[in-house]
Each structure stands twice: as C-alpha cells, then as structure tokens.
Design a protein around this motif. Structure first.
Motif, PDB file in Angstrom:
ATOM      1  N   PRO A  38       0.743  -1.251  -0.035  1.00 32.27           N
ATOM      2  CA  PRO A  38      -0.114  -0.151  -0.010  1.00 32.27           C
ATOM      3  C   PRO A  38       0.761   1.371  -0.036  1.00 32.27           C
ATOM      4  CG  PRO A  38       0.137  -0.907   2.175  1.00 32.27           C
ATOM      5  CD  PRO A  38       0.997  -1.983   1.416  1.00 32.27           C
ATOM      6  N   GLU A  39       1.994   1.176   0.419  1.00 32.62           N
ATOM      7  CA  GLU A  39       2.980   2.343   0.391  1.00 32.62           C
ATOM      8  C   GLU A  39       3.086   3.345  -0.897  1.00 32.62           C
ATOM      9  OE1 GLU A  39       3.898  -0.689   3.261  1.00 32.62           O
ATOM     10  OE2 GLU A  39       4.135  -0.611   1.181  1.00 32.62           O
ATOM     11  N   PRO A  40       3.232   4.587  -0.806  1.00 27.29           N
ATOM     12  CA  PRO A  40       3.709   5.210  -1.952  1.00 27.29           C
ATOM     13  C   PRO A  40       5.011   4.588  -2.520  1.00 27.29           C
ATOM     14  CG  PRO A  40       3.330   6.938  -0.107  1.00 27.29           C
ATOM     15  CD  PRO A  40       3.338   5.584   0.500  1.00 27.29           C
ATOM     16  N   GLU A  41       5.045   4.646  -3.795  1.00 29.61           N
ATOM     17  CA  GLU A  41       6.047   3.903  -4.742  1.00 29.61           C
ATOM     18  C   GLU A  41       7.480   4.252  -4.526  1.00 29.61           C
ATOM     19  OE1 GLU A  41       7.585   3.516  -9.073  1.00 29.61           O
ATOM     20  OE2 GLU A  41       5.449   3.615  -8.957  1.00 29.61           O
ATOM     21  N   GLY A  42       7.641   5.749  -4.305  1.00 25.29           N
ATOM     22  CA  GLY A  42       8.801   5.925  -4.123  1.00 25.29           C
ATOM     23  C   GLY A  42       9.524   5.479  -2.676  1.00 25.29           C
ATOM     24  N   GLU A  43       8.765   5.505  -1.586  1.00 31.12           N
ATOM     25  CA  GLU A  43       9.072   5.145  -0.206  1.00 31.12           C
ATOM     26  C   GLU A  43       9.337   3.549  -0.313  1.00 31.12           C
ATOM     27  OE1 GLU A  43       6.188   6.096   2.576  1.00 31.12           O
ATOM     28  OE2 GLU A  43       6.013   8.341   2.005  1.00 31.12           O
ATOM     29  N   LEU A  44       8.559   3.006  -0.935  1.00 32.83           N
ATOM     30  CA  LEU A  44       8.583   1.512  -1.063  1.00 32.83           C
ATOM     31  C   LEU A  44       9.819   1.133  -1.605  1.00 32.83           C
ATOM     32  CD1 LEU A  44       7.414  -1.487  -0.280  1.00 32.83           C
ATOM     33  CD2 LEU A  44       6.147  -1.350  -2.443  1.00 32.83           C
ATOM     34  N   LEU A  45      10.053   1.608  -3.017  1.00 34.87           N
ATOM     35  CA  LEU A  45      11.403   1.307  -3.531  1.00 34.87           C
ATOM     36  C   LEU A  45      12.518   1.802  -2.700  1.00 34.87           C
ATOM     37  CD1 LEU A  45      10.667   2.530  -7.121  1.00 34.87           C
ATOM     38  CD2 LEU A  45      11.270   0.447  -6.629  1.00 34.87           C
ATOM     39  N   ALA A  46      12.657   2.909  -2.060  1.00 36.59           N
ATOM     40  CA  ALA A  46      13.757   3.067  -1.176  1.00 36.59           C
ATOM     41  C   ALA A  46      13.817   1.924  -0.027  1.00 36.59           C
ATOM     42  CB  ALA A  46      13.426   4.494  -0.557  1.00 36.59           C
ATOM     43  N   ALA A  47      13.002   1.667   0.488  1.00 38.15           N
ATOM     44  CA  ALA A  47      12.883   0.522   1.681  1.00 38.15           C
ATOM     45  C   ALA A  47      13.410  -0.603   0.868  1.00 38.15           C
ATOM     46  CB  ALA A  47      11.583   0.500   2.439  1.00 38.15           C
ATOM     47  N   LEU A  48      13.041  -0.864  -0.099  1.00 40.97           N
ATOM     48  CA  LEU A  48      13.253  -2.481  -0.805  1.00 40.97           C
ATOM     49  C   LEU A  48      14.980  -2.114  -1.339  1.00 40.97           C
ATOM     50  CD1 LEU A  48      10.496  -2.870  -3.288  1.00 40.97           C
ATOM     51  CD2 LEU A  48      11.094  -4.258  -1.253  1.00 40.97           C
ATOM     52  N   ALA A  49      15.251  -0.951  -1.520  1.00 41.97           N
ATOM     53  CA  ALA A  49      16.779  -0.784  -1.846  1.00 41.97           C
ATOM     54  C   ALA A  49      17.529  -0.747  -0.681  1.00 41.97           C
ATOM     55  CB  ALA A  49      16.798   0.589  -2.780  1.00 41.97           C
ATOM     56  N   ARG A  50      17.216  -0.268   0.406  1.00 45.20           N
ATOM     57  CA  ARG A  50      18.124  -0.540   1.611  1.00 45.20           C
ATOM     58  C   ARG A  50      18.196  -1.977   2.146  1.00 45.20           C
ATOM     59  NH1 ARG A  50      17.041   4.295   5.772  1.00 45.20           N
ATOM     60  NH2 ARG A  50      18.678   5.007   4.448  1.00 45.20           N
ATOM     61  N   LEU A  51      17.078  -2.755   2.034  1.00 44.69           N
ATOM     62  CA  LEU A  51      17.275  -4.126   2.173  1.00 44.69           C
ATOM     63  C   LEU A  51      18.194  -4.731   1.444  1.00 44.69           C
ATOM     64  CD1 LEU A  51      13.409  -4.704   3.126  1.00 44.69           C
ATOM     65  CD2 LEU A  51      15.369  -4.711   4.760  1.00 44.69           C
ATOM     66  N   SER A  52      17.935  -4.435  -0.103  1.00 47.37           N
ATOM     67  CA  SER A  52      18.852  -4.937  -1.076  1.00 47.37           C
ATOM     68  C   SER A  52      20.294  -4.702  -0.667  1.00 47.37           C
ATOM     69  CB  SER A  52      18.229  -4.532  -2.290  1.00 47.37           C
ATOM     70  OG  SER A  52      19.168  -5.164  -3.455  1.00 47.37           O
ATOM     71  N   LEU A  77      13.085   5.849   7.236  1.00 44.76           N
ATOM     72  CA  LEU A  77      13.664   6.389   5.920  1.00 44.76           C
ATOM     73  C   LEU A  77      13.755   7.942   6.366  1.00 44.76           C
ATOM     74  CD1 LEU A  77      11.600   4.550   3.190  1.00 44.76           C
ATOM     75  CD2 LEU A  77      14.018   4.405   3.658  1.00 44.76           C
ATOM     76  N   ALA A  78      12.666   8.519   7.030  1.00 44.34           N
ATOM     77  CA  ALA A  78      12.710   9.847   7.195  1.00 44.34           C
ATOM     78  C   ALA A  78      13.763  10.326   8.152  1.00 44.34           C
ATOM     79  CB  ALA A  78      11.350  10.251   7.968  1.00 44.34           C
ATOM     80  N   ASP A  79      14.142   9.224   8.788  1.00 47.63           N
ATOM     81  CA  ASP A  79      15.666   9.993   9.890  1.00 47.63           C
ATOM     82  C   ASP A  79      16.736   9.649   8.943  1.00 47.63           C
ATOM     83  OD1 ASP A  79      13.731  10.512  11.603  1.00 47.63           O
ATOM     84  OD2 ASP A  79      13.708   8.648  12.651  1.00 47.63           O
ATOM     85  N   GLN A  80      16.783   8.775   8.065  1.00 44.80           N
ATOM     86  CA  GLN A  80      18.109   8.276   7.507  1.00 44.80           C
ATOM     87  C   GLN A  80      17.965   8.117   5.978  1.00 44.80           C
ATOM     88  OE1 GLN A  80      19.674   4.612   9.166  1.00 44.80           O
ATOM     89  NE2 GLN A  80      21.841   4.686   7.905  1.00 44.80           N
ATOM     90  N   ASP A 111       8.262  -7.732   8.363  1.00 44.84           N
ATOM     91  CA  ASP A 111       8.539  -7.094   9.505  1.00 44.84           C
ATOM     92  C   ASP A 111       9.830  -6.206   9.144  1.00 44.84           C
ATOM     93  OD1 ASP A 111       6.878  -8.177  10.945  1.00 44.84           O
ATOM     94  OD2 ASP A 111       8.048  -9.798  11.769  1.00 44.84           O
ATOM     95  N   ARG A 112      10.815  -6.716   8.624  1.00 51.46           N
ATOM     96  CA  ARG A 112      12.152  -5.835   8.004  1.00 51.46           C
ATOM     97  C   ARG A 112      11.588  -4.788   7.270  1.00 51.46           C
ATOM     98  NH1 ARG A 112      14.139 -10.910   6.645  1.00 51.46           N
ATOM     99  NH2 ARG A 112      14.328 -10.603   4.638  1.00 51.46           N
ATOM    100  N   LEU A 113      10.705  -4.845   6.378  1.00 51.04           N
ATOM    101  CA  LEU A 113      10.336  -3.919   5.252  1.00 51.04           C
ATOM    102  C   LEU A 113       9.547  -2.878   6.275  1.00 51.04           C
ATOM    103  CD1 LEU A 113      10.070  -2.905   2.391  1.00 51.04           C
ATOM    104  CD2 LEU A 113       7.946  -4.369   2.171  1.00 51.04           C
ATOM    105  N   SER A 114       8.717  -3.215   7.069  1.00 50.74           N
ATOM    106  CA  SER A 114       7.892  -2.111   8.011  1.00 50.74           C
ATOM    107  C   SER A 114       8.972  -1.340   8.789  1.00 50.74           C
ATOM    108  CB  SER A 114       6.928  -2.927   8.776  1.00 50.74           C
ATOM    109  OG  SER A 114       6.002  -3.558   8.087  1.00 50.74           O
ATOM    110  N   ALA A 115      10.101  -1.951   9.128  1.00 54.02           N
ATOM    111  CA  ALA A 115      11.202  -1.385  10.132  1.00 54.02           C
ATOM    112  C   ALA A 115      11.777  -0.251   9.316  1.00 54.02           C
ATOM    113  CB  ALA A 115      11.972  -2.409  11.020  1.00 54.02           C
ATOM    114  N   THR A 116      12.123  -0.864   8.268  1.00 50.32           N
ATOM    115  CA  THR A 116      12.851  -0.203   7.158  1.00 50.32           C
ATOM    116  C   THR A 116      12.111   1.209   6.582  1.00 50.32           C
ATOM    117  OG1 THR A 116      14.170  -1.957   6.558  1.00 50.32           O
ATOM    118  CG2 THR A 116      14.340  -0.010   5.144  1.00 50.32           C
ATOM    119  N   LEU A 117      10.827   0.963   6.178  1.00 54.11           N
ATOM    120  CA  LEU A 117       9.909   2.193   5.653  1.00 54.11           C
ATOM    121  C   LEU A 117       9.884   3.159   7.067  1.00 54.11           C
ATOM    122  CD1 LEU A 117       7.185  -0.010   4.409  1.00 54.11           C
ATOM    123  CD2 LEU A 117       8.249   1.902   3.182  1.00 54.11           C
ATOM    124  N   ALA A 118       9.864   2.650   8.396  1.00 53.16           N
ATOM    125  CA  ALA A 118       9.720   3.615   9.425  1.00 53.16           C
ATOM    126  C   ALA A 118      11.058   4.478   9.599  1.00 53.16           C
ATOM    127  CB  ALA A 118       9.332   3.050  10.594  1.00 53.16           C
TER     128      ALA A 118
END
Length: 300
Positions: free
Chosen positions: A206-220, A276-279, A267-274
């Motif tokens: 459900p997340e905005p595409e930009g935020e989701l991609l950023a979180a996926l990229a961090r996990l990658s 993003l604003a700080d880092q 769970d990892r994705l949710s934590a990473t999304l949370a």
C-alpha cells in the motif's frame, strides 16, 4: 498500426476527451478491499468473495473471472457475481465496475452483462467507492478450478462443460499467504503463484512507490531482500496505482513453507520504511534503487 486500428483508437480517445473522463491511476483508493481487488483483477486465477455492498438487498459476490470474461452475471441459482477480469476498460476502472455492480443489483436469474459500460458520461455515485462499505475488507475463497461457475446442484457435470474445461486448463495453482487488514495501517496481501517453470510471491503493497522502492533498496544493499534459500527478488509491477514486488521461489517447496520467511521480510520492510525519514539513502542504497527501477513494469 493499420489505418483501421488507428481510426478506432482516435475514436476512443475522442470519446474520452468529449466526456472529460480523467485517467484514475489508483482505481480502488480509499477501500479497505483495495489490495485484494488488485490481486483478484490482475493475477489470482479463480477466487470469489462476498462483496460489501452498502445497503444491498441480497448478497453479491465478486469474482476473479466469469465465463467469457463477462462483467457480471446472475448464476442460474440466483447468485449474483461481479467480474473483475474483463475484456474492456475505461480511464476509471472503479467506475466501470460500479456501473456493472449497479446493473447487477437489478438483474434477473440467468442474466449476463458481457462487457462493462466504458463510454457513458460520468455521473456522481457510480464508482465502487460510492457503492461499497469502504472499511470492510474482502475475504476471498480460492478455488482449484472453475466449477463454481455452475450452481452446486450442477457441478457433477462441470467436467463436461466446455467453458469450464478450457478455463481449468489455463489455471495456475495459487495460495494466499499473508494479509494485513486496513485497521493495522497497512492493508496488504501476498500470494504464492505457481507459474509453471517457477513459483512466485506477489505482494500488493500500500505504500507510495518512492518510499517502498527506497525501503526495498535499503534491504537489497544489506543483503536482506530475499526470503531465504531458493528465493530471489525478481522485480515489481505497477497495478492500479500500487507497486507489487515479486520474488521467484523454489516451486518444489510447499507454499506454506514461505509464510514464515515472508512474515519476517514484512517485519524488516516495515521497520525500514519507518526509518527512512531519519536516514536518507546512502550511495550504495541509491545504486541498489536504480537497479530495482530497471526491473519495473506497468500492467495497468
């Protein structure tokens, strides 16, 4: 493009311009049923669910696909179905489906609406958002075949029904692995699909595409984007305004074996999304995001 095809396209485009119908990218925005509607419309082969129609006098069901890819039908036992996988669409899929739903509310037993109304002038109150209970999610029932096209009393003959036989030959085994209701703050659903040579996890996010991609990229970049042995992140596709990440899976593993790994990834994705604003993304993570962008397609 041939002359006839070009004229047909120009006629459709002209009709849309005259009607003033703007393209709606996120067709089911505002509905708790949004992720399930997208999944059932785009890749779940055979499923039905009770549709939460506001003020309905009879129970109406939504279906992945109906015989002949019809927009709606009332089965011979009087059960009404709204079809999601149809042969035509306008610039607003929610309006198409809403019009078919309004037709269905007054249809008689045995009636079929072959195609949705995609050309009439838009009017107020005809979109799904106007007709459904917005805060009620779908609870789909997945079927191994299409015998449900027939009433229960006739299903013994499903094996000899030509339409059912043809549909069954094309079905891909599918299981619903994960879901989170809208009241959790992140209505989402993930399906396991056996596509033949490979199995996939397809996850409507459900997340905005930009935020989701950023979180996926961090996990990658951290090496945390997989689901364990036998899995690989394959890419993503856009559907009705949301991004659907896809993982290739070992099809020899039982679908339920991926429930735990998928939950951990969630769970990892949710934590990473949370976070993003700080880092903001660093250089390595931005490179990872560029790589993910190269594996995106849009199907709707």
């Amino acid at each position: 493009m041939g002359k006839g095809a070009r004229k047909a396209r120009e006629a459709r485009d002209g009709k849309r311009r005259r009607s003033g119908a703007a393209f709606v990218a996120r067709s089911f925005d505002g509905l708790a049923a949004e992720p399930e509607l997208i999944a059932l419309r785009e890749f779940v082969p055979s499923a039905t669910a009770r549709l939460p129609v506001a003020g309905a006098e009879r129970e109406i069901h939504v279906a992945s696909v109906l015989p002949g890819a019809a927009a709606a039908m009332v089965r011979s036992d009087g059960v009404p179905f709204l079809g999601l996988q149809v042969q035509a669409k306008s610039s607003d899929v929610s309006r198409d489906l809403g019009r078919a739903l309004r037709w269905l509310r007054d249809a008689d037993t045995g009636d079929t609406l072959a195609v949705p109304d995609t050309t009439s002038e838009p009017v107020e109150g005809e979109r799904l958002q106007d007709l459904l209970e917005a805060d009620v999610a779908l609870e789909p029932e997945l079927h191994p075949d299409f015998s449900w096209w027939l009433p229960p009393a006739e299903r013994d003959s499903a094996g000899t029904d030509p339409a059912v036989q043809r549909a069954n030959e094309a079905i891909m085994p599918t299981e619903r692995l994960l879901s989170a209701p809208a009241d959790t703050g992140e209505a989402t659903v993930a399906y396991w699909v056996d596509a033949g040579e490979k199995a996939h996890l397809r996850w409507v996010r459900p997340e905005p595409e930009g935020e989701l991609l950023a979180a996926l990229a961090r996990l990658s970049a951290r090496g945390e984007l997989g689901l364990g042995d036998g899995s690989r992140y394959a890419g993503s596709f856009r559907a009705h305004g949301l991004l659907v990440p896809v993982w290739d899976l070992d099809r020899e593993a039982h679908p339920r074996e991926w429930v735990g790994p998928a939950g951990e990834l969630g769970d990892r994705l949710s934590a990473t999304l949370a976070g993003l604003a700080d880092q903001p993304l660093d250089a390595a993570e931005r490179r990872a995001r560029d790589g993910l962008l190269g594996r995106q397609i849009t199907i709707r």
